[in-house]
Design a protein around this motif. Structure first.
Motif, short mmCIF file in Angstrom:
data_model
loop_
_atom_site.label_atom_id
_atom_site.label_comp_id
_atom_site.label_asym_id
_atom_site.label_seq_id
_atom_site.Cartn_x
_atom_site.Cartn_y
_atom_site.Cartn_z
N VAL A 37 0.85 -1.19 0.00
CA VAL A 37 0.00 0.00 0.00
C VAL A 37 0.88 1.24 0.00
O VAL A 37 1.85 1.32 0.76
CB VAL A 37 -0.92 0.01 1.23
CG1 VAL A 37 -1.71 1.31 1.30
CG2 VAL A 37 -1.87 -1.18 1.20
N ARG A 38 0.57 2.19 -0.85
CA ARG A 38 1.28 3.47 -0.86
C ARG A 38 0.34 4.56 -1.37
O ARG A 38 -0.73 4.28 -1.89
CB ARG A 38 2.52 3.41 -1.75
CG ARG A 38 2.25 3.25 -3.25
CD ARG A 38 3.50 3.57 -4.06
NE ARG A 38 3.35 3.29 -5.49
CZ ARG A 38 2.82 4.14 -6.38
NH1 ARG A 38 2.35 5.31 -5.97
NH2 ARG A 38 2.74 3.82 -7.66
N ARG A 39 0.78 5.81 -1.20
CA ARG A 39 0.00 6.93 -1.70
C ARG A 39 0.01 6.94 -3.22
O ARG A 39 1.00 6.53 -3.85
CB ARG A 39 0.58 8.23 -1.15
CG ARG A 39 0.44 8.39 0.35
CD ARG A 39 1.35 9.48 0.90
NE ARG A 39 1.03 10.78 0.32
CZ ARG A 39 1.71 11.89 0.60
NH1 ARG A 39 2.74 11.86 1.44
NH2 ARG A 39 1.37 13.04 0.05
N GLU A 124 -3.35 7.26 3.04
CA GLU A 124 -3.06 6.62 1.76
C GLU A 124 -3.90 7.17 0.62
O GLU A 124 -3.69 6.78 -0.54
CB GLU A 124 -3.25 5.10 1.87
CG GLU A 124 -4.65 4.64 2.19
CD GLU A 124 -4.91 4.47 3.67
OE1 GLU A 124 -5.84 3.71 4.02
OE2 GLU A 124 -4.19 5.11 4.48
N TRP A 125 -4.83 8.07 0.90
CA TRP A 125 -5.60 8.71 -0.16
C TRP A 125 -4.91 9.97 -0.69
O TRP A 125 -5.29 10.48 -1.74
CB TRP A 125 -6.98 9.10 0.34
CG TRP A 125 -7.83 7.97 0.84
CD1 TRP A 125 -7.62 6.63 0.67
CD2 TRP A 125 -9.03 8.08 1.61
NE1 TRP A 125 -8.61 5.91 1.28
CE2 TRP A 125 -9.49 6.77 1.86
CE3 TRP A 125 -9.77 9.16 2.10
CZ2 TRP A 125 -10.66 6.52 2.59
CZ3 TRP A 125 -10.92 8.91 2.83
CH2 TRP A 125 -11.36 7.60 3.06
N VAL A 126 -3.95 10.49 0.04
CA VAL A 126 -3.32 11.77 -0.30
C VAL A 126 -2.26 11.54 -1.38
O VAL A 126 -1.39 10.68 -1.26
CB VAL A 126 -2.67 12.41 0.93
CG1 VAL A 126 -2.05 13.76 0.56
CG2 VAL A 126 -3.72 12.60 2.03
N ARG A 274 -1.22 -1.08 -6.02
CA ARG A 274 -0.77 -0.47 -4.76
C ARG A 274 -1.32 -1.21 -3.55
O ARG A 274 -1.85 -0.60 -2.61
CB ARG A 274 -1.13 1.02 -4.70
CG ARG A 274 -0.49 1.85 -5.78
CD ARG A 274 -0.61 3.35 -5.49
NE ARG A 274 -1.97 3.77 -5.23
CZ ARG A 274 -2.88 4.06 -6.17
NH1 ARG A 274 -2.54 3.97 -7.45
NH2 ARG A 274 -4.09 4.44 -5.85
N GLY A 275 -1.22 -2.52 -3.58
CA GLY A 275 -1.61 -3.33 -2.43
C GLY A 275 -3.08 -3.65 -2.32
O GLY A 275 -3.51 -4.22 -1.31
N GLU A 276 -3.86 -3.31 -3.35
CA GLU A 276 -5.30 -3.60 -3.31
C GLU A 276 -5.71 -4.34 -4.59
O GLU A 276 -5.37 -3.92 -5.70
CB GLU A 276 -6.10 -2.30 -3.19
CG GLU A 276 -7.60 -2.52 -3.10
CD GLU A 276 -8.37 -1.21 -2.99
OE1 GLU A 276 -9.62 -1.28 -2.93
OE2 GLU A 276 -7.74 -0.14 -2.99
#
Length: 331
Positions: A37-39, A124-126, A274-276
């Motif tokens: 997971v990342r921005r 993580e939404w930014v 991104r991890g999803e």
């Protein structure tokens, strides 16, 4: 049974556009295949100077000048965006978070929002390169006129998109101004520029709908025929929750947007991004056509959920199917 896709002539991008594409894949920038997971990295709808595809974005905007009606709509939207904000009052009006939430939602609906939801922002939404320091997001949705959306990829559909992004700003301004009059900071935000935060996961989290195979939200009332706006604020509020009505189950077996996409950018399989693990539209295939049709929109126009009055029927039907355990196949 899945219907086979009808063969079509391949799309050949304008050489002017092709010359502007960077070496780095847009799918790589978006994080396709990444398990952590990342921005999100800005890829479009930000300051062109910060984008790998910045020159391509500028070329897209320049195409709109060729359509006077579209150009005037964009100019009208910018005039709304440039309107001065109300000052922040020196003293804060103290109410409970629940009272504030009720008042904000009422004001948004009176300003002709079609959807209103409250969500707590997540780091993580930014977008990378931005900071976001507000405590809350008031999500706003404005419904599109389906008859105009259904003309996609014609300019009529593009104008409707601009109109509804403009309406998002028009709806958000009185909400933000009222919050500022109560002594709290508030910032309206509408399309098409993305701003500091990805509004799509925020909209999902506050109950606007589920992510569809076409990469856009599906709402239980409007299908994919709506646009997002928001107000960022520190006013104490109460969060809403997600809304699961089995749209994802429907998408697994549906082929409509896959077959309609003129550049085969939509697939039948979810991807790791991104991890999803989620539905993802191939950016490198989608955007060349998008750029030459003032924003395309075919996939959401043909979505069975988008037709006027269709989404509530499908939501009820597919929720019942899930409850009865009839599996994940569409009819």
């Amino acid at each position: 049974m899945r219907k086979s896709k009808k063969p079509r002539a391949p799309f050949v991008p304008n050489p002017e556009q092709t010359a502007l594409w960077p070496d780095k894949s847009g799918n790589a920038i978006n994080g396709v295949g990444e398990t952590e997971v990342r921005r999100p990295t800005p890829i479009m709808w930000h300051d062109s100077a910060m984008l790998e595809h910045g020159e391509l974005q500028d070329w897209f905007w320049a195409q709109g000048v060729k359509e006077p009606a579209l150009a005037e709509k964009r100019a009208a939207r910018q005039r709304v965006i440039d309107t001065e904000w109300a000052p922040i009052a020196d003293r804060r009006v103290e109410r409970s978070a629940s009272e504030n939430t009720g008042l904000v939602k009422q004001l948004a609906l009176e300003a002709h929002a079609d959807l209103v939801g409250i969500v707590k922002p997540q780091p993580e939404w930014v977008f990378e390169g931005y900071t976001f320091e507000y405590d809350w997001i008031v999500m706003l949705g404005v419904a599109m006129e389906y008859e105009k959306l259904a003309t996609a990829p014609e300019v009529t559909s593009a104008i409707e998109v601009v109109d509804k992004y403009t309406k998002g700003w028009v709806v958000g301004r009185p909400v933000a101004d009222w919050i500022r009059s109560q002594g709290y900071p508030a910032e309206p935000r509408g399309g098409p520029l993305a701003g500091p935060i990805n509004l799509l996961p925020a909209a999902i989290e506050c109950g606007f709908g589920e992510l569809g195979k076409h990469g856009s939200l599906i709402n239980r009332q409007f299908g994919s025929s709506f646009r997002l706006a928001a107000v960022f604020t520190d006013l104490p509020l109460v969060a809403d929750g997600p809304d699961d009505f089995a749209a994802d189950d429907f998408c697994v077996g549906c082929q409509v947007c896959v077959n309609a996409c003129p550049v085969d950018a939509i697939t039948n399989e979810k991807q790791m991004v991104r991890g999803e693990y989620k539905w993802y539209v191939d950016f490198d295939r989608c955007f060349p056509y998008f750029a030459e049709t003032y924003g395309c929109g075919i996939c959401i126009a043909v979505c069975p959920w988008s037709a006027t009055g269709r989404a509530p029927v499908l939501a009820e039907r597919w929720t019942k199917r899930r409850e009865k355990g009839k599996g994940r196949t569409s009819s």
